[in-house]
Design an enzyme around this catalytic site. Structure first.
Site, PDB file in Angstrom:
ATOM      1  N   HIS A 224       0.827  -1.207   0.000  1.00  0.00           N
ATOM      2  CA  HIS A 224       0.000   0.000   0.000  1.00  0.00           C
ATOM      3  C   HIS A 224       0.864   1.261   0.000  1.00  0.00           C
ATOM      4  CE1 HIS A 224      -2.478  -3.091   2.165  1.00  0.00           C
ATOM      5  NE2 HIS A 224      -3.242  -2.795   1.140  1.00  0.00           N
ATOM      6  N   GLY A 415      -7.994  13.654  15.788  1.00  0.00           N
ATOM      7  CA  GLY A 415      -9.025  14.633  16.094  1.00  0.00           C
ATOM      8  C   GLY A 415     -10.436  14.282  15.709  1.00  0.00           C
ATOM      9  N   ASP A 416     -10.678  13.066  15.180  1.00  0.00           N
ATOM     10  CA  ASP A 416     -12.023  12.758  14.691  1.00  0.00           C
ATOM     11  C   ASP A 416     -12.809  11.824  15.603  1.00  0.00           C
ATOM     12  OD1 ASP A 416     -10.663  10.409  14.296  1.00  0.00           O
ATOM     13  OD2 ASP A 416     -11.276  10.139  12.212  1.00  0.00           O
TER      14      ASP A 416
END
Length: 589
Positions: A224, A415-416
């Site tokens: 990836h 932060g989510d």
């Protein structure tokens, strides 16, 4: 790096590529809504265990290319380098493959894949279908020290595991025999890759990743675009020698995943990461074989497989995999080598589609749709108004805590976390407030199934997947207690929660002390066994508070660093948010 492509829309490219498998193999069908390629010749074969795999696009021919007789029954595709969603996978497991003999789901060992495929497995079991889970991991470039609890990544050697699973299923093996074979194969399989360059994703701007300098190679680069274990300047013979040492040095405590003796037989797989010419792949195969003969002559290479099996888009690299052939204990015709060489018409494997497949007329595909409403009711009763009151108290406390959760996660994460938890909580509250069909329903399992559906649609990321696994297994744990009509008690919930904790443990190694939501969840579940909800909520609060003083072993905080600024002050946001919710529930009782 090569940044030119014929397609500029990656989404359209993915759908086009998947549909192409039905053009090259007419026994396959394609569900474009869920991006599932599946076998549609089920009416002409004996019942067998269904093998389901999948992962992000960009690894072609994996995974859709391995759907067909002798390999897999279905494969699900995500966007480029991203796991497919739970709903896509659930659809494949319940609606695109036969389930009477069970379904074995085998993703590769990446967090998103493990969690999303895991949710689908739990949903299938909750719906009464036997589904089992096996994760493929064969990479040795990330050693034990760095890999930690996550374990080995899945790379091209996983293709051999997929082929073994499909061949044994086709030969009539039951689901336990197949899992046993795959565990045996994984413990005798090692792989490592190298690349001359990072890759570029169609439709995106120029990559911000550093280009690999001329003359250098990235050892152990992931599929990836992840950086490798190290970047070196070396000749090809030197590179091959280093790769083989990582694979076969039994004195390396960090990377010695394979035990072998002189005379042991091996299958060698050389895989093209997508951008190497067939000419160079052939040359690399010869180079690797030469080094094995020279430096590891005690090993017996009985089969050499070369080709493009699992790619990283147009990755300018290759990987080496070695599978030690050991006794399967399954009898005649079911040795590892016989299973690898069993007939197959999957395009991604090495055998062409048989003429009989082309001659047959296939009826139009009719899609089945399984919904939550189709699941069986239970006799486990609860007053909806009481359940709503309790859940609402937890939801409102969680929503009130969202600013703190967000602040904490901005310091130790991305932060989510708070926003995701609030979004899910508000959606569940809206369901409880406005869905009139729930207010007349006292079946706790059917109510929870509706809540689970809302959580899955509104909460994303790792925490969303963990909550989905937990809640789906909670449903299964309650359903398992459906013996007679009775109200749900604290004991009923405690037993179901134990089932959920066990299920979550299949997909994450997190335990108390790792600084995750498990630091609040596990103390709550353990304490609830004593029948006191308030004590259980207090244990969750204490667990969340304790995370302030823990270094992270899992999750994004591992990579953030800066412990000096927050250690002793900031709790794990996920543990804190869950603790607030559980304290809210306790306050309503």
């Amino acid at each position: 790096m090569q940044s030119k492509h014929f397609f500029s829309d990656a989404g359209y490219l993915g759908l086009s590529a998947l549909n192409s498998y039905t053009l090259t193999n007419p026994s396959l069908g394609f569900d474009p809504e869920n991006k599932v390629v599946f076998r549609r010749d089920t009416d002409t074969r004996k019942p067998k265990v269904s093998i389901v795999t999948g992962g992000g696009s960009g690894h072609e021919p994996a995974f859709a290319g391995f759907v067909g007789h002798g390999v897999c029954d279905a494969a699900i595709a995500g966007t480029i380098f991203a796991s497919p969603s739970t709903e896509q996978i659930r659809n494949a497991v319940l609606d695109r493959v036969p389930t009477e003999k069970g379904v074995l789901v085998i993703p590769m060992n990446y967090t998103g894949d493990v969690l999303n495929f895991g949710v689908a497995v739990e949903k299938a079991n909750a719906a009464g279908v036997r589904a089992e889970f096996f994760v493929m991991g064969d990479d040795v470039s990330v050693g034990r020290k760095k890999g930690g609890k996550v374990g080995r990544r899945g790379i091209a050697g996983s293709v051999l595991i997929i082929k073994l699973a499909g061949a044994l299923a086709e030969a009539g093996g039951n689901i336990d025999e197949i899992q046993g074979l795959l565990e045996l194969a994984r413990s005798n399989l090692v792989s490592v890759g190298s690349s001359l360059e990072h890759v570029h994703i169609p439709g995106r701007g120029e990559s911000e990743l550093d280009e690999v300098p001329d003359g250098h190679i990235e050892l152990g680069m992931g599929i990836h675009n992840e950086a490798g274990s190290k970047r070196i300047k070396a000749t090809l013979p030197e590179v091959v020698s280093i790769m083989l040492k990582q694979l076969l040095d039994q004195n390396d405590p960090d990377r010695s995943f394979l035990k072998y003796d002189a005379g042991d037989e091996f299958v060698l797989l050389i895989n093209n990461l997508g951008g190497v010419s067939p000419l160079e792949i052939a040359g690399l195969t010869n180079e690797v074989y030469k080094h094995l003969q020279k430096d590891y002559s005690q090993l017996k290479i009985v089969r050499v497989i070369q080709g493009t099996f699992l790619t990283s888009l147009n990755g300018l690299g290759f990987s080496i995999s070695l599978l030690r052939l050991v006794d399967t204990g399954l009898g005649s015709g079911k040795s590892m080598l016989e299973l690898l060489e069993a007939p197959s018409d999957a395009i991604g494997w090495t055998t062409a589609v048989s003429p009989s497949v082309w001659k047959r007329e296939y009826p139009p595909v009719e899609f089945k749709k399984t919904t939550e409403a189709d699941t069986k009711p239970t006799s486990l009763k609860v007053e909806f108004s009481t359940l709503k009151k309790i859940l609402s108290a937890g939801i409102q406390r969680l929503i009130k805590a969202e600013p703190n959760i967000t602040r904490y996660d901005s310091i130790v994460g991305d932060g989510d976390c708070g926003v995701g938890l609030r979004r899910g909580a508000e959606a569940v509250q809206a369901l409880l407030d406005h869905d009139k069909s729930l207010s007349s329903n006292n079946d706790v399992v059917k109510i929870l199934e509706r809540i689970v559906g809302v959580v899955e649609k509104t909460m994303d990321g790792t925490s969303g997947a963990l909550y989905a696994i937990f809640l789906n297994s909670l449903v299964a744990g309650l359903r398992a207690q459906d013996a007679e009509t009775k109200p749900v008690s604290t004991t009923t919930w405690a037993r179901a929660l134990d089932h959920s904790v066990e299920a979550v443990g299949k997909y994450t190694p997190a335990q108390v002390g790792d600084r995750t939501m498990m630091d609040a969840l596990l103390p709550f579940c353990t304490t609830l066994q004593k029948g006191d909800v308030h004590a259980a909520a207090a244990a969750a609060e204490a667990g969340a508070e304790a995370t302030k003083h823990m270094q992270a072993n899992l999750g994004r905080t591992v990579y953030v660093g800066g412990e000096d600024e927050w250690l002793g002050q900031i709790p794990d946001p996920g543990a804190y948010g869950l603790s607030e919710f559980l304290q809210g529930i306790a306050s309503a009782l």
